[in-house]
Design a protein around this motif. Structure first.
Motif, PDB file in Angstrom:
ATOM      1  N   ILE A  58       5.779  -0.326   6.542  1.00 27.44           N
ATOM      2  CA  ILE A  58       5.488  -0.260   5.108  1.00 27.44           C
ATOM      3  C   ILE A  58       5.945   1.073   4.524  1.00 27.44           C
ATOM      4  N   LEU A  59       5.740   2.165   5.294  1.00 30.12           N
ATOM      5  CA  LEU A  59       6.075   3.489   4.778  1.00 30.12           C
ATOM      6  C   LEU A  59       7.572   3.600   4.489  1.00 30.12           C
ATOM      7  N   SER A  60       8.379   3.161   5.455  1.00 32.80           N
ATOM      8  CA  SER A  60       9.830   3.206   5.266  1.00 32.80           C
ATOM      9  C   SER A  60      10.235   2.369   4.064  1.00 32.80           C
ATOM     10  N   PHE A  61       9.595   1.221   3.932  1.00 38.07           N
ATOM     11  CA  PHE A  61       9.882   0.329   2.805  1.00 38.07           C
ATOM     12  C   PHE A  61       9.592   1.040   1.485  1.00 38.07           C
ATOM     13  N   GLU A  78      17.253  -2.358   8.044  1.00 41.19           N
ATOM     14  CA  GLU A  78      16.177  -3.354   8.173  1.00 41.19           C
ATOM     15  C   GLU A  78      14.858  -2.629   8.400  1.00 41.19           C
ATOM     16  N   VAL A  79      14.125  -2.387   7.327  1.00 46.68           N
ATOM     17  CA  VAL A  79      12.877  -1.633   7.490  1.00 46.68           C
ATOM     18  C   VAL A  79      11.663  -2.553   7.634  1.00 46.68           C
ATOM     19  N   ILE A  80      11.862  -3.831   7.358  1.00 46.47           N
ATOM     20  CA  ILE A  80      10.755  -4.766   7.584  1.00 46.47           C
ATOM     21  C   ILE A  80      11.249  -5.802   8.575  1.00 46.47           C
ATOM     22  N   ALA A  81      10.595  -5.852   9.728  1.00 46.54           N
ATOM     23  CA  ALA A  81      11.015  -6.796  10.754  1.00 46.54           C
ATOM     24  C   ALA A  81      10.794  -8.207  10.229  1.00 46.54           C
ATOM     25  N   ASP A  82      11.857  -9.016  10.292  1.00 42.01           N
ATOM     26  CA  ASP A  82      11.739 -10.366   9.768  1.00 42.01           C
ATOM     27  C   ASP A  82      11.270 -11.301  10.877  1.00 42.01           C
ATOM     28  N   ARG A  83      10.011 -11.688  10.812  1.00 42.29           N
ATOM     29  CA  ARG A  83       9.534 -12.635  11.821  1.00 42.29           C
ATOM     30  C   ARG A  83       8.649 -13.672  11.136  1.00 42.29           C
ATOM     31  N   THR A  84       8.382 -14.731  11.879  1.00 39.26           N
ATOM     32  CA  THR A  84       7.574 -15.801  11.310  1.00 39.26           C
ATOM     33  C   THR A  84       6.132 -15.332  11.179  1.00 39.26           C
ATOM     34  N   LEU A  85       5.595 -15.442   9.980  1.00 35.41           N
ATOM     35  CA  LEU A  85       4.229 -14.982   9.732  1.00 35.41           C
ATOM     36  C   LEU A  85       3.243 -16.087  10.086  1.00 35.41           C
ATOM     37  N   PHE A  86       3.480 -17.248   9.478  1.00 31.99           N
ATOM     38  CA  PHE A  86       2.695 -18.422   9.854  1.00 31.99           C
ATOM     39  C   PHE A  86       3.494 -19.676   9.541  1.00 31.99           C
ATOM     40  N   THR A  87       3.044 -20.792  10.048  1.00 31.26           N
ATOM     41  CA  THR A  87       3.787 -22.027   9.880  1.00 31.26           C
ATOM     42  C   THR A  87       2.913 -23.041   9.156  1.00 31.26           C
ATOM     43  N   VAL A  88       3.382 -23.495   8.005  1.00 27.80           N
ATOM     44  CA  VAL A  88       2.656 -24.523   7.272  1.00 27.80           C
ATOM     45  C   VAL A  88       3.466 -25.806   7.380  1.00 27.80           C
ATOM     46  N   ALA A  89       2.881 -26.834   7.960  1.00 29.37           N
ATOM     47  CA  ALA A  89       3.559 -28.120   8.073  1.00 29.37           C
ATOM     48  C   ALA A  89       4.970 -27.942   8.611  1.00 29.37           C
ATOM     49  N   GLU A  90       5.083 -27.166   9.682  1.00 26.87           N
ATOM     50  CA  GLU A  90       6.356 -26.908  10.362  1.00 26.87           C
ATOM     51  C   GLU A  90       7.378 -26.148   9.517  1.00 26.87           C
ATOM     52  N   VAL A  91       6.956 -25.642   8.369  1.00 21.66           N
ATOM     53  CA  VAL A  91       7.852 -24.790   7.600  1.00 21.66           C
ATOM     54  C   VAL A  91       7.486 -23.355   7.936  1.00 21.66           C
ATOM     55  N   GLU A  92       8.489 -22.592   8.404  1.00 16.83           N
ATOM     56  CA  GLU A  92       8.210 -21.224   8.802  1.00 16.83           C
ATOM     57  C   GLU A  92       8.148 -20.332   7.571  1.00 16.83           C
ATOM     58  N   VAL A  93       7.003 -19.669   7.386  1.00 14.86           N
ATOM     59  CA  VAL A  93       6.892 -18.701   6.305  1.00 14.86           C
ATOM     60  C   VAL A  93       7.105 -17.335   6.930  1.00 14.86           C
ATOM     61  N   ARG A  94       8.134 -16.615   6.450  1.00 19.14           N
ATOM     62  CA  ARG A  94       8.525 -15.383   7.117  1.00 19.14           C
ATOM     63  C   ARG A  94       8.054 -14.162   6.362  1.00 19.14           C
ATOM     64  N   THR A  95       7.950 -13.032   7.076  1.00 22.60           N
ATOM     65  CA  THR A  95       7.446 -11.795   6.475  1.00 22.60           C
ATOM     66  C   THR A  95       8.228 -11.416   5.224  1.00 22.60           C
ATOM     67  N   LEU A  96       9.573 -11.602   5.267  1.00 20.99           N
ATOM     68  CA  LEU A  96      10.381 -11.175   4.132  1.00 20.99           C
ATOM     69  C   LEU A  96      10.101 -12.017   2.891  1.00 20.99           C
ATOM     70  N   ASP A  97       9.953 -13.340   3.094  1.00 22.65           N
ATOM     71  CA  ASP A  97       9.666 -14.210   1.951  1.00 22.65           C
ATOM     72  C   ASP A  97       8.372 -13.769   1.269  1.00 22.65           C
ATOM     73  N   ILE A  98       7.364 -13.488   2.107  1.00 17.73           N
ATOM     74  CA  ILE A  98       6.070 -13.075   1.560  1.00 17.73           C
ATOM     75  C   ILE A  98       6.193 -11.719   0.866  1.00 17.73           C
ATOM     76  N   THR A  99       6.930 -10.782   1.505  1.00 15.05           N
ATOM     77  CA  THR A  99       7.113  -9.461   0.892  1.00 15.05           C
ATOM     78  C   THR A  99       7.770  -9.595  -0.478  1.00 15.05           C
ATOM     79  N   ILE A 100       8.825 -10.403  -0.544  1.00  9.87           N
ATOM     80  CA  ILE A 100       9.540 -10.565  -1.806  1.00  9.87           C
ATOM     81  C   ILE A 100       8.609 -11.140  -2.863  1.00  9.87           C
ATOM     82  N   PHE A 101       7.874 -12.164  -2.474  1.00  8.22           N
ATOM     83  CA  PHE A 101       6.994 -12.813  -3.433  1.00  8.22           C
ATOM     84  C   PHE A 101       5.906 -11.844  -3.903  1.00  8.22           C
ATOM     85  N   LEU A 102       5.281 -11.127  -2.937  1.00  8.13           N
ATOM     86  CA  LEU A 102       4.185 -10.211  -3.282  1.00  8.13           C
ATOM     87  C   LEU A 102       4.673  -9.047  -4.140  1.00  8.13           C
TER      88      LEU A 102
END
Lengths: 399, 304
Positions: free
Chosen positions: B69-72, B134-158
């Motif tokens: 987060i700090l680097s970001f 790449e300051v935020i590691a892009d990995r799967t955060l959680f899976t809803v109905a087999e759709v992978e929600v990734r850290t970057l998608d959430i970061t962008i949205f938030l």
């Protein structure tokens, strides 16, 4: 809330017309440049031979133009060191077309009418060669494309040549490789609709792969310059392919590889053509691109003495940089042109053209090159696998 | 869950992430338009410069060695500072001297500034694409109905939502925001009320450019290839999103961005990827036929 003062529609319209005005002004400026080119006539100094080159030295495919230019410069430098042609030194005039077809056309016009070159070398991208070749044909000045693989390029006229293989061959190579070496039966295609090169490879791959009993499960497209490919890749993922054929250029391919892995397309290799050939592919694609395959003109892992010698001299010239396929093709294009000039009875564009057409079994860095009736090169292709910092040689496929 | 529903969810997620990036940049166009009635064509280049500022900061400090987060935040601040300074400079040197000139002159100046920045960047940074740290590691955060929600998608949205929420607060809850609204309704009258119009315009450029900076860092993380011409296409799309939402309207820009992102995505999903832009822009034309002022815009009659 911020309120607009005038009606939105009106402001949009006026913006459009203002943009049109601007575009018109820019066009006018280009025309002026061309006109200036026509009026300035310099006689060719008798002690130098001028060769023109146009390429993308800036823009998103900049490494293509720069590599070709470095290969070509090396060939000319060697020839000059060996005494030049018929006692004359060779001078290379290179112009940047910024990766734009209309600039490519203007630059060739300028090379021929203003700089009075005897022959033109260029371009890497088929789209730009197709834009510029009619100018060379019109003035009857021979043009050699080092690496435009679209068949239409040399169909423009009898002054247009190339030293690389053509799209049908690359599409055939990858179809054969996918079907026979990798034993894949279901492949999806993701092509760049803005590029003649990409659609050309894609069409042949589709036809040949089907003819070999394979199945194309889906064809999606994008436009070069795009950065988001997730929609297309989600569609492709739903079709469950065993491999994806992506005949695009390295910048987009790197991003496509990343996004494919992010969407969970993990054990599906990507397949492509020589448009992948750049160090930037590893940088942009990272881990995601490793293990994928593409067809290429030559490989640095070759044990051919001619290749080893070329790599050594290129490294000496350019601070240890390893030549990519485009540098090798630039080098070969230059050598074939200069060999033709050497053989020509007189140094006129017509005589040089006739000699280029007679090129037979020329031992180039990228293989044995013969120019056929259609002014295309017949030669073999290699398939390489993307690995760490060096592409692993897999196999050679001959026509 | 069926495969087709799963695909739809994936497309929905892709579309909203893409849309929130368009929205962030569209806000910059709409803010400047609301205050100056100027289409700031240089906005997409401010965005590009933000990405490069973050790139060089990241490279100098070697932030990709220590993701987090700090680097970001460091990248974000670097981009915001660079973009604000650039936005202010453009306003001061190129637009302010022309404030009283006909609108056409200032518009052409905007296009000129845009081209100047594009080509200067090619000379300074080089034309070849660069890899964003790449300051935020892009990995799967959680899976809803087999759709992978990734850290970057959430970061962008938030981060996107936070930035837009912050803007909403600024415009509606602060004195500066009140002054901005006043200037946008009527500049000369606002100045009679004791508002320093020049100062408000400067702030508008700072805020708009900062939003572009946030957008550039988010795009850099999600699509880690940056080059001097990266602003062109996204700039046009964000501008279109602003017009679609009703230029001058802040909620409109957000809505327009999401709408454009989703329609691009859905066109590929259910129609054809070859005609993606053509169809997405076709939808835009249809919307504007029925709502000429955009989705959230208020038609204002011009006095003749």
């Amino acid at each position: 809330m911020l309120q607009p003062k005038s009606s939105t529609l009106r402001s949009v319209f006026s913006t459009r017309s203002r943009l049109a005005l601007f575009a018109f002004a820019a066009f006018g400026a280009t025309m002026n440049l061309q006109l200036a080119g026509c009026t300035k006539k310099n006689a060719q100094p008798s002690n130098v031979i001028k060769i023109g080159e146009y390429g993308s030295f800036t823009g998103s495919e900049a490494t293509f133009g720069v590599s070709t230019n470095e290969g070509l410069k090396l060939a000319i430098k060697e020839k000059n060191a060996a005494g030049g042609i018929k006692g004359k030194k060779i001078e290379l005039i290179s112009y940047d077309n910024q990766g734009k077809p209309e600039e490519a056309r203007a630059m060739v016009q300028r090379l021929i009418t203003q700089d009075q070159v005897l022959a033109v070398i260029g371009e890497v991208a088929s789209t730009r060669s197709l834009a510029a070749a009619p100018v060379a044909q019109q003035y009857k000045v021979p043009m050699i494309s080092p690496s435009s693989t679209n068949p239409q390029v040399t169909e423009i006229g009898d002054y247009i040549f190339r030293v690389c293989f053509i799209d049908p061959f690359q599409g055939l190579v990858m179809a054969k490789f996918a079907r026979e070496n990798l034993k894949k039966s279901k492949v999806a295609i993701l092509k760049d609709v803005k590029s003649d090169y990409s659609t050309g490879l894609s069409d042949v791959f589709e036809r040949e792969f089907k003819a070999m009993g394979g199945e194309i499960v889906g064809i999606e497209s994008y436009a070069s310059g795009d950065t988001d490919f997730k929609a297309q890749l989600t569609q492709i993922k739903g079709k469950k392919p065993e491999a994806i054929f992506v005949p695009g250029y390295y910048t987009e391919v790197g991003m496509i590889a990343r996004q494919a892995r992010q969407l969970g397309l993990k054990d599906v290799p990507l397949l492509g053509g020589d448009g992948w050939d750049s160090d930037k592919l590893w940088e942009i694609g990272g881990e995601a691109i490793k293990g994928s395959y593409f067809s290429n003109h030559y490989t640095t892992e070759s044990d051919n003495p001619k290749v080893i010698e070329f790599i050594k001299r290129y490294r000496e010239e350019y601070k240890g940089k390893t030549p990519d396929g485009l540098a090798a093709l630039g080098y070969d294009a230059g050598q074939i042109l200069m060999a033709a000039m050497e053989r020509a009875p007189e140094l006129t564009p017509k005589a040089i053209r006739d000699e280029i057409a007679k090129t037979k079994d020329f031992a180039g860095v990228t293989g044995q090159i013969s120019i056929n009736e259609q002014r295309n090169a017949t030669k073999s292709a290699v398939v390489v696998q993307v690995a760490d910092k060096v592409n692993r040689f897999i196999t050679t496929i001959t026509p | 869950m069926e495969a087709s529903q799963q695909e739809f969810l994936q497309h929905l997620l892709n579309g909203v992430t893409l849309g929130s990036i368009y929205a962030l940049i569209a806000l910059g166009y709409t803010m400047v338009y609301g205050i100056l009635q100027l289409i700031n064509f240089a906005h997409s280049e401010v965005y590009m410069m933000g990405a490069f500022a973050a790139y060089y900061t990241g490279r100098t400090l070697q932030l990709d060695q220590s993701p987090g987060i700090l680097s970001f935040l460091i990248l974000l601040i670097a981009a915001i500072v660079a973009c604000s300074v650039l936005g202010l400079t453009i306003e001061r040197l190129a637009y302010r001297p022309l404030r009283k000139a006909p609108k056409l002159n200032i518009l052409i100046t905007a296009i000129g500034v845009s081209l100047l920045l594009q080509y200067s960047a090619q000379v300074i940074f080089g034309a070849e694409p660069k890899l964003f740290p790449e300051v935020i590691a892009d990995r799967t955060l959680f899976t809803v109905a087999e759709v992978e929600v990734r850290t970057l998608d959430i970061t962008i949205f938030l981060v996107g939502t936070l930035a837009m929420g912050g803007l909403h607060f600024l415009i509606h809850q602060t004195r500066l925001g009140m002054a901005m609204r006043a200037v946008s309704v009527n500049g000369p009258v606002a100045s009679l009320m004791g508002i320093n119009v020049d100062r408000i315009i400067m702030w508008t450029f700072v805020v708009g450019s900062s939003l572009a900076a946030v957008g550039s860092v988010l795009v850099g993380l999600k699509y880690p290839k940056i080059d001097p011409l990266m602003g062109m296409l996204i700039g046009i799309k964000a501008f279109v999103a602003a017009v679609l939402g009703g230029i001058g309207s802040l909620p409109g820009a957000m809505l327009g961005g999401i709408f454009l992102g989703l329609s691009e995505e859905m066109v590929v999903a259910y129609l054809s990827s070859t005609y993606r832009d053509a169809l997405a822009f076709g939808i835009l034309i249809v919307v504007l036929l029925f709502r000429p002022a955009g989705l959230m815009g208020t038609p204002v009659k011009e006095k003749v």
